[in-house]
Enzyme design. Sequence first.
Site, mmCIF file in Angstrom:
data_model
loop_
_atom_site.group_PDB
_atom_site.id
_atom_site.type_symbol
_atom_site.label_atom_id
_atom_site.label_comp_id
_atom_site.label_asym_id
_atom_site.label_seq_id
_atom_site.Cartn_x
_atom_site.Cartn_y
_atom_site.Cartn_z
ATOM 1 C CG ASP A 81 -1.813 1.099 1.276
ATOM 2 O OD1 ASP A 81 -2.171 1.517 0.386
ATOM 3 O OD2 ASP A 81 -1.879 1.678 2.638
ATOM 4 C CG ASP A 83 -1.312 7.623 0.791
ATOM 5 O OD1 ASP A 83 -0.508 8.359 0.821
ATOM 6 O OD2 ASP A 83 -2.521 7.384 -0.085
#
Length: 318
Positions: A81, A83
């Site tokens: 991922d 953020d």
Amino acid sequence: MASTAISLSLPTIPSSSSSSSTVKPKAFISDHRHLFVAKNSPSSSSSTTTTRRTKQISTSFKIKCSSSSSSNALPSALLFDCDGVLVDTEKDGHRVSFNDTFNEKELGVTWDVDLYGELLKIGGGKERMTAYFNKTGWPDKAPKSEEERKKFIASLHKRKTELFMALIENRLLPLRPGVAKLIDQALEKGVKIAVCSTSNEKAVSAVVSCLLGPERAEKIQIFAGDVVPRKKPDPAIYTLAANTLGVEPSSCVVVEDSAIGLAAAKAAGMTCIVTKSGYTDDEDFLNADAVFDCIGDPPEERFDLAFCASLLEKQYVS
């Protein structure tokens, strides 16, 4: 418009538990490696509740990390991922950029730290703004028709992305500890790397190219934004990544920081390690294969590529 706490109608996070009556034991390592939590098989006389046992152990406990691992035991791909995993961007990056955009457009909206934490339960910035305005009321400057409101949200998100990219390009937000190390280990061993995010593709590309550097960036595939119609906790983005990279989902290891990201990875049939971030520290990660406060660089390394490989091997141990 005041930034008081609101109750949003949030997407249901699908369970990633197996339908089998046998629950595979898993290890969870908490912050600072102080706590070991074992998942036990439920008793045949109990209902659906799974018994959990916690055991305090020495604070000197460390994961045994080694970059040496047989090639056939390595993951086919590491999927990150963006953020909260590559960079802890949410509070001082995306939130600030949203607020600067609202201020520029004179909307009278401010998202404070606590409110934004609640809004993060909705995957995607455009979806986040739409849900907020649907709940609290649309600004006076917003259009009245649904179609025009979609264009209005898209324009806000485009400007927010420009402001966020300026923060990244000026290197005002650093990589989280251990990210570059783990990616370098994987690339050296021929493991495929991808970043899978609900954020705008340009913003994710800026993070990868500016903070990881062009040499790494050219070897990293990015799946982001509206590349899939349904965002996390839906598994679509991880399924797309596996299909595009030509790897089996069961041979992938995902690094996530949130419950919706974990749900997406597990629903895609992948192993998932959670590295908790500021906004996700208290979320439920019971279904994760391992949980850490960060990846970590030596001498404070939490895990490495060999540890990722060891989690895949445990899939085949009953």
